[in-house]
Design a protein around this motif. Sequence first.
Motif, PDB file in Angstrom:
ATOM      1  N   GLN A   1       0.849  -1.176   0.000  1.00 19.93           N
ATOM      2  CA  GLN A   1       0.000   0.000   0.000  1.00 19.93           C
ATOM      3  C   GLN A   1       0.896   1.241   0.000  1.00 19.93           C
ATOM      4  O   GLN A   1       2.076   1.166   0.344  1.00 19.93           O
ATOM      5  CB  GLN A   1      -0.951   0.006   1.198  1.00 19.93           C
ATOM      6  N   ASP A   2       0.327   2.374  -0.383  1.00 16.73           N
ATOM      7  CA  ASP A   2       1.096   3.618  -0.418  1.00 16.73           C
ATOM      8  C   ASP A   2       1.543   4.016   0.988  1.00 16.73           C
ATOM      9  O   ASP A   2       0.876   3.726   1.978  1.00 16.73           O
ATOM     10  CB  ASP A   2       0.250   4.744  -1.008  1.00 16.73           C
ATOM     11  N   ASP A   3       2.680   4.698   1.032  1.00 11.69           N
ATOM     12  CA  ASP A   3       3.199   5.196   2.307  1.00 11.69           C
ATOM     13  C   ASP A   3       2.467   6.491   2.673  1.00 11.69           C
ATOM     14  O   ASP A   3       2.748   7.560   2.128  1.00 11.69           O
ATOM     15  CB  ASP A   3       4.706   5.453   2.192  1.00 11.69           C
ATOM     16  N   ARG A   4       1.500   6.355   3.592  1.00 12.30           N
ATOM     17  CA  ARG A   4       0.796   7.526   4.100  1.00 12.30           C
ATOM     18  C   ARG A   4       0.918   7.560   5.626  1.00 12.30           C
ATOM     19  O   ARG A   4      -0.045   7.853   6.334  1.00 12.30           O
ATOM     20  CB  ARG A   4      -0.676   7.507   3.675  1.00 12.30           C
ATOM     21  N   GLY A   5       2.118   7.236   6.104  1.00 10.72           N
ATOM     22  CA  GLY A   5       2.335   7.192   7.539  1.00 10.72           C
ATOM     23  C   GLY A   5       2.151   5.779   8.074  1.00 10.72           C
ATOM     24  O   GLY A   5       2.021   4.809   7.321  1.00 10.72           O
ATOM     25  N   PHE A   6       2.146   5.671   9.411  1.00 14.04           N
ATOM     26  CA  PHE A   6       2.057   4.368  10.083  1.00 14.04           C
ATOM     27  C   PHE A   6       0.631   3.828   9.951  1.00 14.04           C
ATOM     28  O   PHE A   6      -0.290   4.323  10.587  1.00 14.04           O
ATOM     29  CB  PHE A   6       2.418   4.532  11.558  1.00 14.04           C
ATOM     30  N   ARG A   7       0.450   2.802   9.105  1.00  9.35           N
ATOM     31  CA  ARG A   7      -0.887   2.249   8.884  1.00  9.35           C
ATOM     32  C   ARG A   7      -0.851   0.732   9.036  1.00  9.35           C
ATOM     33  O   ARG A   7      -1.179  -0.020   8.121  1.00  9.35           O
ATOM     34  CB  ARG A   7      -1.407   2.647   7.514  1.00  9.35           C
ATOM     35  N   LEU A   8      -0.460   0.288  10.231  1.00 10.01           N
ATOM     36  CA  LEU A   8      -0.359  -1.140  10.492  1.00 10.01           C
ATOM     37  C   LEU A   8      -1.716  -1.824  10.382  1.00 10.01           C
ATOM     38  O   LEU A   8      -1.822  -2.930   9.841  1.00 10.01           O
ATOM     39  CB  LEU A   8       0.253  -1.366  11.876  1.00 10.01           C
ATOM     40  N   ALA A   9      -2.763  -1.188  10.913  1.00  4.90           N
ATOM     41  CA  ALA A   9      -4.099  -1.793  10.835  1.00  4.90           C
ATOM     42  C   ALA A   9      -4.486  -2.030   9.382  1.00  4.90           C
ATOM     43  O   ALA A   9      -4.953  -3.116   9.007  1.00  4.90           O
ATOM     44  CB  ALA A   9      -5.115  -0.895  11.533  1.00  4.90           C
ATOM     45  N   ALA A  10      -4.304  -1.025   8.551  1.00 11.20           N
ATOM     46  CA  ALA A  10      -4.699  -1.145   7.149  1.00 11.20           C
ATOM     47  C   ALA A  10      -3.869  -2.193   6.418  1.00 11.20           C
ATOM     48  O   ALA A  10      -4.396  -2.953   5.593  1.00 11.20           O
ATOM     49  CB  ALA A  10      -4.576   0.209   6.454  1.00 11.20           C
ATOM     50  N   VAL A  11      -2.581  -2.255   6.703  1.00 10.97           N
ATOM     51  CA  VAL A  11      -1.735  -3.200   5.967  1.00 10.97           C
ATOM     52  C   VAL A  11      -2.016  -4.637   6.400  1.00 10.97           C
ATOM     53  O   VAL A  11      -1.938  -5.562   5.578  1.00 10.97           O
ATOM     54  CB  VAL A  11      -0.248  -2.823   6.094  1.00 10.97           C
ATOM     55  N   ARG A  12      -2.356  -4.847   7.662  1.00  4.67           N
ATOM     56  CA  ARG A  12      -2.764  -6.190   8.062  1.00  4.67           C
ATOM     57  C   ARG A  12      -4.050  -6.605   7.349  1.00  4.67           C
ATOM     58  O   ARG A  12      -4.181  -7.748   6.885  1.00  4.67           O
ATOM     59  CB  ARG A  12      -2.952  -6.260   9.581  1.00  4.67           C
ATOM     60  N   ASN A  13      -5.004  -5.679   7.263  1.00  4.31           N
ATOM     61  CA  ASN A  13      -6.234  -5.990   6.530  1.00  4.31           C
ATOM     62  C   ASN A  13      -5.941  -6.299   5.069  1.00  4.31           C
ATOM     63  O   ASN A  13      -6.546  -7.209   4.477  1.00  4.31           O
ATOM     64  CB  ASN A  13      -7.208  -4.816   6.618  1.00  4.31           C
ATOM     65  N   LEU A  14      -5.021  -5.558   4.479  1.00  2.94           N
ATOM     66  CA  LEU A  14      -4.636  -5.805   3.092  1.00  2.94           C
ATOM     67  C   LEU A  14      -4.077  -7.215   2.937  1.00  2.94           C
ATOM     68  O   LEU A  14      -4.410  -7.935   1.985  1.00  2.94           O
ATOM     69  CB  LEU A  14      -3.603  -4.765   2.658  1.00  2.94           C
ATOM     70  N   GLY A  15      -3.240  -7.614   3.890  1.00  4.16           N
ATOM     71  CA  GLY A  15      -2.677  -8.963   3.834  1.00  4.16           C
ATOM     72  C   GLY A  15      -3.727 -10.037   3.967  1.00  4.16           C
ATOM     73  O   GLY A  15      -3.676 -11.067   3.270  1.00  4.16           O
ATOM     74  N   VAL A  16      -4.702  -9.830   4.841  1.00  2.97           N
ATOM     75  CA  VAL A  16      -5.783 -10.808   4.992  1.00  2.97           C
ATOM     76  C   VAL A  16      -6.575 -10.916   3.700  1.00  2.97           C
ATOM     77  O   VAL A  16      -6.913 -12.016   3.242  1.00  2.97           O
ATOM     78  CB  VAL A  16      -6.700 -10.414   6.172  1.00  2.97           C
ATOM     79  N   THR A  17      -6.880  -9.786   3.090  1.00  4.70           N
ATOM     80  CA  THR A  17      -7.652  -9.791   1.848  1.00  4.70           C
ATOM     81  C   THR A  17      -6.939 -10.569   0.749  1.00  4.70           C
ATOM     82  O   THR A  17      -7.578 -11.244  -0.066  1.00  4.70           O
ATOM     83  CB  THR A  17      -7.912  -8.345   1.377  1.00  4.70           C
ATOM     84  N   ALA A  18      -5.609 -10.506   0.749  1.00  3.82           N
ATOM     85  CA  ALA A  18      -4.829 -11.189  -0.283  1.00  3.82           C
ATOM     86  C   ALA A  18      -4.586 -12.658   0.036  1.00  3.82           C
ATOM     87  O   ALA A  18      -4.004 -13.371  -0.791  1.00  3.82           O
ATOM     88  CB  ALA A  18      -3.493 -10.478  -0.468  1.00  3.82           C
ATOM     89  N   SER A  19      -5.007 -13.115   1.199  1.00  2.00           N
ATOM     90  CA  SER A  19      -4.725 -14.484   1.630  1.00  2.00           C
ATOM     91  C   SER A  19      -5.948 -15.378   1.449  1.00  2.00           C
ATOM     92  O   SER A  19      -7.050 -14.900   1.166  1.00  2.00           O
ATOM     93  CB  SER A  19      -4.282 -14.498   3.098  1.00  2.00           C
ATOM     94  N   SER A  20      -5.759 -16.680   1.682  1.00  9.09           N
ATOM     95  CA  SER A  20      -6.851 -17.624   1.433  1.00  9.09           C
ATOM     96  C   SER A  20      -6.998 -18.703   2.495  1.00  9.09           C
ATOM     97  O   SER A  20      -7.912 -19.529   2.412  1.00  9.09           O
ATOM     98  CB  SER A  20      -6.651 -18.303   0.071  1.00  9.09           C
ATOM     99  N   GLY A  21      -6.133 -18.746   3.494  1.00 13.03           N
ATOM    100  CA  GLY A  21      -6.146 -19.838   4.456  1.00 13.03           C
ATOM    101  C   GLY A  21      -7.356 -19.833   5.371  1.00 13.03           C
ATOM    102  O   GLY A  21      -7.971 -18.789   5.633  1.00 13.03           O
ATOM    103  N   ASP A  22      -7.687 -21.003   5.892  1.00  5.13           N
ATOM    104  CA  ASP A  22      -8.775 -21.121   6.871  1.00  5.13           C
ATOM    105  C   ASP A  22      -8.398 -20.469   8.194  1.00  5.13           C
ATOM    106  O   ASP A  22      -9.264 -19.989   8.924  1.00  5.13           O
ATOM    107  CB  ASP A  22      -9.094 -22.603   7.137  1.00  5.13           C
TER     108      ASP A  22
END
Length: 436
Positions: free
Chosen positions: A86-107
């Motif tokens: 994601q773009d660097d718009r400051g500390f966005r750990l919450a958003a980047v974790r959500n991004l990772g979940v969206t890109a994943s598929s595991g149970d």
Amino acid sequence: MSATAVPPPWGRGVPGNRWDLVAAQPAVERTVSVVVAHYDQPEQLARTLTALRRQTWPQDLLEIVVADDGSPRTPVVPDGVRLVRQDDRGFRLAAVRNLGVTASSGDLLCFLDADTAPEPTYVERLVRLPSLLPEAVTVGRRRHADLAGTDPAEQVAAAAARHPLPEPSWLADAYRRSRNLLDADDRSYRFVIGAVTACSRWFFDRVGGFDETFESYGGEDWEWASRAWTTGAVLAHVDDAVAWHDGPEWAGRDEAEARRRKNAETLTLAGSIGVAGSRPHALIAPRTDVVVELASAAGPAAAFVAVDSMLAALPQARVVVPREVLDVFAADPRVVAEADERARVTVLVPTPQRVTDPVGLRAAVADVLAEPVDASGAPLGTVDLGGVVTVSSGRARLRERRWGEDAGWRREARPAPGLLPVPDEPDLEAYLGGWG
């Protein structure tokens, strides 16, 4: 059907927080997505990805997603590892974790930070409970070491053994006192460290992702964990699921800076978490643990007496009233037209009642919040006060909607001498004046 009540995809429910009921059962092998949050830490990321390739969990069931928070250079990841940015718009750990979940598929979902490298059995041990109990949220043991300059390919435990750093004593003490969170309560969210957490994808979806309004260091994991608790989570600390953080905890760094960051985090959480000990003592906060629902009102005067006396007994509560009488309470932000689904306790008042003595009502609310167990281990979920008011746990209601009668919560009936029915047209002047 509410999203929070969608039936679980596997496993079983347990009463309250009784993860010990499956303590002896082995994990069920399911697909696991490890979401690694990263920002400009190439050496630490290389170490963590190497450690993930050494996991005892079957590699064909293990998916690794690196979620990058806008690093100045694109991270280098090996074949088979998915990278999302994601773009660097400051500390966005919450958003980047959500991004990772969206890109994943595991149970099952396993969260790590790039600077927190797991020992080989980490995933296997951390996902065992969620593989059996889809409402389980597990937190591993985050240890600390100075790993600067060590070979990223070296076994992490061996590298850490040369330069270990102190573990946070407040956290170790909390796990010991709570028997590894078996005795968790509504403030145990403070012991869920986002960098070493796992849950089922089904439950993550029920809770909702991390709150992306968190855009500074800290707090997003605790807010999510508190929300998970109110959504019916089973919290557990897995002491032998160890991951090594490169560097000390914040308490071991610059004291003034650590205090400033902690105060900023606490102010934010005070507006997000409604539990006693986290919310303000007297200020009106956006969230509360208790919602009173007045189902019907004969008229404005009857509603006024019922709501006024209820808030005198439970001043931190929110009171939901029928829309036709909402204007009577326009000056008080605690009186609303819709319930907060995240409240841990609901006080259902079918018809207007006047609280003449708050002792019994307050005791029922406190007991439901505390979830005391009986000899069989069943937690208290509902208290029926004289057949006129019902005090119930939001966690219990959600569990019962998911699992039916197998949820294992119990109901108590108690007298209600402090509750009196309000007539359709009460003597409002006498009520306010104190002579009737």
